[in-house]
Design a protein around this motif. Structure first.
Motif, PDB file in Angstrom:
ATOM      1  N   ILE A  52       0.823  -1.208   0.000  1.00 19.74           N
ATOM      2  CA  ILE A  52       0.000   0.000   0.000  1.00 19.74           C
ATOM      3  C   ILE A  52       0.860   1.262   0.000  1.00 19.74           C
ATOM      4  CG2 ILE A  52      -1.644   1.348   1.358  1.00 19.74           C
ATOM      5  CD1 ILE A  52      -2.883  -1.367   2.242  1.00 19.74           C
ATOM      6  N   GLU A  53       1.801   1.354   0.924  1.00 20.96           N
ATOM      7  CA  GLU A  53       2.595   2.588   1.011  1.00 20.96           C
ATOM      8  C   GLU A  53       3.494   2.795  -0.208  1.00 20.96           C
ATOM      9  OE1 GLU A  53       5.178   5.203   4.182  1.00 20.96           O
ATOM     10  OE2 GLU A  53       4.716   3.115   4.646  1.00 20.96           O
ATOM     11  N   PRO A  54       4.257   1.788  -0.668  1.00 21.96           N
ATOM     12  CA  PRO A  54       5.083   2.014  -1.862  1.00 21.96           C
ATOM     13  C   PRO A  54       4.270   2.433  -3.087  1.00 21.96           C
ATOM     14  CG  PRO A  54       5.810   0.047  -0.727  1.00 21.96           C
ATOM     15  CD  PRO A  54       4.532   0.459  -0.072  1.00 21.96           C
ATOM     16  N   LEU A  55       3.114   1.792  -3.308  1.00 16.96           N
ATOM     17  CA  LEU A  55       2.303   2.147  -4.467  1.00 16.96           C
ATOM     18  C   LEU A  55       1.665   3.522  -4.316  1.00 16.96           C
ATOM     19  CD1 LEU A  55       0.540  -1.282  -5.185  1.00 16.96           C
ATOM     20  CD2 LEU A  55       2.457  -0.261  -6.432  1.00 16.96           C
ATOM     21  N   SER A  56       1.411   3.942  -3.082  1.00 16.40           N
ATOM     22  CA  SER A  56       0.755   5.236  -2.860  1.00 16.40           C
ATOM     23  C   SER A  56       1.664   6.414  -3.173  1.00 16.40           C
ATOM     24  CB  SER A  56       0.247   5.334  -1.414  1.00 16.40           C
ATOM     25  OG  SER A  56       1.321   5.472  -0.498  1.00 16.40           O
ATOM     26  N   ALA A  57       2.941   6.164  -3.418  1.00 18.60           N
ATOM     27  CA  ALA A  57       3.832   7.249  -3.845  1.00 18.60           C
ATOM     28  C   ALA A  57       3.449   7.777  -5.223  1.00 18.60           C
ATOM     29  CB  ALA A  57       5.278   6.764  -3.854  1.00 18.60           C
ATOM     30  N   ARG A  58       2.801   6.926  -6.038  1.00 17.78           N
ATOM     31  CA  ARG A  58       2.428   7.315  -7.403  1.00 17.78           C
ATOM     32  C   ARG A  58       0.920   7.284  -7.651  1.00 17.78           C
ATOM     33  NH1 ARG A  58       6.296   6.475 -11.485  1.00 17.78           N
ATOM     34  NH2 ARG A  58       4.681   7.250 -12.896  1.00 17.78           N
ATOM     35  N   PHE A  59       0.188   6.531  -6.818  1.00 21.04           N
ATOM     36  CA  PHE A  59      -1.210   6.263  -7.120  1.00 21.04           C
ATOM     37  C   PHE A  59      -2.103   6.496  -5.896  1.00 21.04           C
ATOM     38  CE2 PHE A  59       1.436   3.111  -9.462  1.00 21.04           C
ATOM     39  CZ  PHE A  59       1.313   3.676 -10.725  1.00 21.04           C
ATOM     40  N   ARG A  60      -3.391   6.657  -6.168  1.00 23.63           N
ATOM     41  CA  ARG A  60      -4.396   6.610  -5.112  1.00 23.63           C
ATOM     42  C   ARG A  60      -4.726   5.139  -4.905  1.00 23.63           C
ATOM     43  NH1 ARG A  60     -10.540   9.300  -5.175  1.00 23.63           N
ATOM     44  NH2 ARG A  60     -11.077   8.696  -3.013  1.00 23.63           N
ATOM     45  N   VAL A  61      -4.339   4.587  -3.786  1.00 23.76           N
ATOM     46  CA  VAL A  61      -4.430   3.154  -3.526  1.00 23.76           C
ATOM     47  C   VAL A  61      -5.602   2.870  -2.593  1.00 23.76           C
ATOM     48  CG1 VAL A  61      -3.230   1.132  -2.620  1.00 23.76           C
ATOM     49  CG2 VAL A  61      -1.953   2.891  -3.860  1.00 23.76           C
ATOM     50  N   ILE A  62      -6.463   1.950  -2.996  1.00 26.23           N
ATOM     51  CA  ILE A  62      -7.595   1.511  -2.179  1.00 26.23           C
ATOM     52  C   ILE A  62      -7.527  -0.002  -2.048  1.00 26.23           C
ATOM     53  CG2 ILE A  62     -10.105   1.413  -1.966  1.00 26.23           C
ATOM     54  CD1 ILE A  62      -8.895   3.934  -4.362  1.00 26.23           C
ATOM     55  N   ALA A  63      -7.501  -0.482  -0.814  1.00 26.05           N
ATOM     56  CA  ALA A  63      -7.457  -1.925  -0.550  1.00 26.05           C
ATOM     57  C   ALA A  63      -8.662  -2.290   0.309  1.00 26.05           C
ATOM     58  CB  ALA A  63      -6.157  -2.316   0.143  1.00 26.05           C
ATOM     59  N   PRO A  64      -9.775  -2.668  -0.310  1.00 28.13           N
ATOM     60  CA  PRO A  64     -10.989  -2.955   0.459  1.00 28.13           C
ATOM     61  C   PRO A  64     -10.973  -4.334   1.097  1.00 28.13           C
ATOM     62  CG  PRO A  64     -11.412  -3.252  -1.880  1.00 28.13           C
ATOM     63  CD  PRO A  64      -9.994  -2.753  -1.764  1.00 28.13           C
ATOM     64  N   ASP A  65     -11.729  -4.464   2.192  1.00 29.34           N
ATOM     65  CA  ASP A  65     -12.201  -5.767   2.648  1.00 29.34           C
ATOM     66  C   ASP A  65     -13.485  -6.020   1.857  1.00 29.34           C
ATOM     67  OD1 ASP A  65     -10.251  -5.328   4.570  1.00 29.34           O
ATOM     68  OD2 ASP A  65     -11.674  -5.055   6.219  1.00 29.34           O
ATOM     69  N   MET A  66     -13.477  -7.024   1.004  1.00 27.49           N
ATOM     70  CA  MET A  66     -14.663  -7.246   0.181  1.00 27.49           C
ATOM     71  C   MET A  66     -15.819  -7.775   1.039  1.00 27.49           C
ATOM     72  SD  MET A  66     -13.691  -6.030  -2.598  1.00 27.49           S
ATOM     73  CE  MET A  66     -14.897  -6.478  -3.855  1.00 27.49           C
ATOM     74  N   PRO A  67     -17.070  -7.522   0.633  1.00 27.57           N
ATOM     75  CA  PRO A  67     -18.204  -8.029   1.408  1.00 27.57           C
ATOM     76  C   PRO A  67     -18.067  -9.523   1.687  1.00 27.57           C
ATOM     77  CG  PRO A  67     -18.977  -6.526  -0.286  1.00 27.57           C
ATOM     78  CD  PRO A  67     -17.507  -6.719  -0.530  1.00 27.57           C
ATOM     79  N   GLY A  68     -18.214  -9.865   2.972  1.00 25.21           N
ATOM     80  CA  GLY A  68     -17.996 -11.240   3.415  1.00 25.21           C
ATOM     81  C   GLY A  68     -16.639 -11.463   4.036  1.00 25.21           C
ATOM     82  N   TRP A  69     -15.822 -10.405   4.116  1.00 26.37           N
ATOM     83  CA  TRP A  69     -14.482 -10.504   4.699  1.00 26.37           C
ATOM     84  C   TRP A  69     -14.200  -9.268   5.549  1.00 26.37           C
ATOM     85  CZ3 TRP A  69     -15.665 -13.329   0.521  1.00 26.37           C
ATOM     86  CH2 TRP A  69     -15.096 -14.611   0.428  1.00 26.37           C
ATOM     87  N   GLY A  70     -13.331  -9.451   6.528  1.00 28.31           N
ATOM     88  CA  GLY A  70     -12.847  -8.334   7.330  1.00 28.31           C
ATOM     89  C   GLY A  70     -13.947  -7.552   8.003  1.00 28.31           C
ATOM     90  N   GLU A  71     -13.823  -6.224   7.942  1.00 24.29           N
ATOM     91  CA  GLU A  71     -14.766  -5.337   8.628  1.00 24.29           C
ATOM     92  C   GLU A  71     -15.915  -4.897   7.727  1.00 24.29           C
ATOM     93  OE1 GLU A  71     -14.377  -5.013  11.905  1.00 24.29           O
ATOM     94  OE2 GLU A  71     -12.673  -6.354  11.545  1.00 24.29           O
ATOM     95  N   SER A  72     -16.016  -5.475   6.542  1.00 20.79           N
ATOM     96  CA  SER A  72     -17.121  -5.145   5.650  1.00 20.79           C
ATOM     97  C   SER A  72     -18.350  -5.999   5.968  1.00 20.79           C
ATOM     98  CB  SER A  72     -16.697  -5.350   4.194  1.00 20.79           C
ATOM     99  OG  SER A  72     -15.707  -4.403   3.832  1.00 20.79           O
ATOM    100  N   ASP A  73     -19.465  -5.646   5.344  1.00 21.05           N
ATOM    101  CA  ASP A  73     -20.729  -6.332   5.621  1.00 21.05           C
ATOM    102  C   ASP A  73     -20.632  -7.829   5.331  1.00 21.05           C
ATOM    103  OD1 ASP A  73     -22.096  -4.098   6.425  1.00 21.05           O
ATOM    104  OD2 ASP A  73     -23.098  -3.754   4.513  1.00 21.05           O
ATOM    105  N   PRO A  74     -21.300  -8.657   6.146  1.00 22.36           N
ATOM    106  CA  PRO A  74     -21.415 -10.080   5.829  1.00 22.36           C
ATOM    107  C   PRO A  74     -22.376 -10.277   4.658  1.00 22.36           C
ATOM    108  CG  PRO A  74     -22.706  -9.563   7.777  1.00 22.36           C
ATOM    109  CD  PRO A  74     -21.954  -8.306   7.420  1.00 22.36           C
ATOM    110  N   VAL A  75     -22.117 -11.312   3.875  1.00 24.84           N
ATOM    111  CA  VAL A  75     -23.017 -11.667   2.769  1.00 24.84           C
ATOM    112  C   VAL A  75     -23.047 -13.178   2.629  1.00 24.84           C
ATOM    113  CG1 VAL A  75     -22.737  -9.548   1.409  1.00 24.84           C
ATOM    114  CG2 VAL A  75     -21.138 -11.437   1.087  1.00 24.84           C
ATOM    115  N   THR A  76     -24.170 -13.695   2.177  1.00 24.07           N
ATOM    116  CA  THR A  76     -24.231 -15.102   1.812  1.00 24.07           C
ATOM    117  C   THR A  76     -23.575 -15.278   0.442  1.00 24.07           C
ATOM    118  OG1 THR A  76     -26.347 -14.902   0.667  1.00 24.07           O
ATOM    119  CG2 THR A  76     -26.410 -15.335   3.046  1.00 24.07           C
TER     120      THR A  76
END
Length: 283
Positions: A52-76
């Motif tokens: 994330i940090e190395p790429l953010s030197a040149r880009f707007r970097v977004i690393a989501p937790d996709m739905p069903g993982w991490g702190e994002s919404d649960p989904v079937t």
């Protein structure tokens, strides 16, 4: 000072989901979206903390937790549509088009985006995706790969010991990368959201955790530039899957890394960051 989880953490409300993500880099820079794989306890941060940090030197970097993982919404499994979720995330963030970088399941989503929402994708970068539901994640004999067996076992028993076995099968240099600290981190992340584990196992029992695949035939018509990265020693998804993708995508190149397992972005982080930066900047 290195960027931390808290420095980059935010939640975004889309049309259908609340999606947690890490974000770094200039808001007016080209967008790069990092899509994680499917294992228990996987998140945008756990898969991409060294990128994330190395790429953010040149880009707007977004690393989501996709739905069903991490702190994002649960989904079937039936509700889960990661390609749709990714497009909704772009909409919510005001991003017209992004380079998508996907590891494993995230690579499958990236290839779906390239075929179903090509107007939203500037570049395709994949690391270790399957090339189709059968037999692409399977051994030649028809069973689950070694890595997939360990991954499913870790969903059933998300203990630190199971996560240790999972990180070992994901990496080539296990002494360096399959640490007790990482296993404990993944176990704690999985334990925070038992609903994610239950939903994954329910979908797996009813035909597979990934219910929507991209079309190989549709890939042949895309002109989106693609960089395929695969570990020669991948025990989860064999590198021949990327050879299949290379044969189908007209504007594609393949980097095959020796002494590399399923997590190229982790085991070869510096080279991975250079490859992605050059590929997005020069194409």
């Amino acid at each position: 000072m290195a960027l931390t989880y808290d420095d980059t953490s935010r939640s975004v409300r889309t049309a259908d989901w609340t999606i947690h993500c890490q974000e770094a880099g200039p808001k007016d820079a080209p967008a790069v979206v990092l899509l994680h794989g499917s294992g228990p306890g996987a998140t945008g941060w756990s898969n991409f903390k060294t990128n994330i940090e190395p790429l953010s030197a040149r880009f707007r970097v977004i690393a989501p937790d996709m739905p069903g993982w991490g702190e994002s919404d649960p989904v079937t499994t039936e509700e889960r549509d990661h390609a749709k979720a990714a497009v909704q995330l772009l909409d919510a963030l005001g991003i017209e088009k992004a380079a998508f970088v996907g590891n494993s399941m995230g690579g499958i989503t990236t290839l779906r985006l390239a075929t179903e929402y090509p107007e939203r994708v500037s570049h395709v970068i994949t690391m270790g995706p399957g090339s189709g539901p059968r037999p692409k994640l399977l051994t030649p004999g028809g069973g689950l790969s070694e890595g997939m067996k360990v991954l499913v076992a870790a969903y059933r028993d998300p203990s630190a010991a199971s996560m240790k076995r999972l990180t070992e099968v994901m990496t080539y240099d296990t002494a360096r990368f399959a640490t007790d600290e990482l296993a404990a981190e993944r176990a704690a992340s999985a334990a925070r959201h038992p609903e994610h584990l239950a939903n994954y196992l329910d979908g797996f029992a009813r035909g597979g955790a990934i219910r929507r695949w991209f079309s190989l035939d549709a890939l042949e018509s895309t002109d989106i530039p693609a960089l395929l990265i695969h570990g020669r020693d991948d025990r989860v998804v064999h590198f021949e899957n990327s050879l299949t993708l290379l044969a189908r995508i007209r504007d594609a190149r393949l980097v095959l890394l020796n002494r590399c397992g399923h997590w190229a972005q982790v085991e070869h982080a510096d080279e991975f960051n250079r490859l992605v930066t050059a590929f997005v900047a020069d194409n």
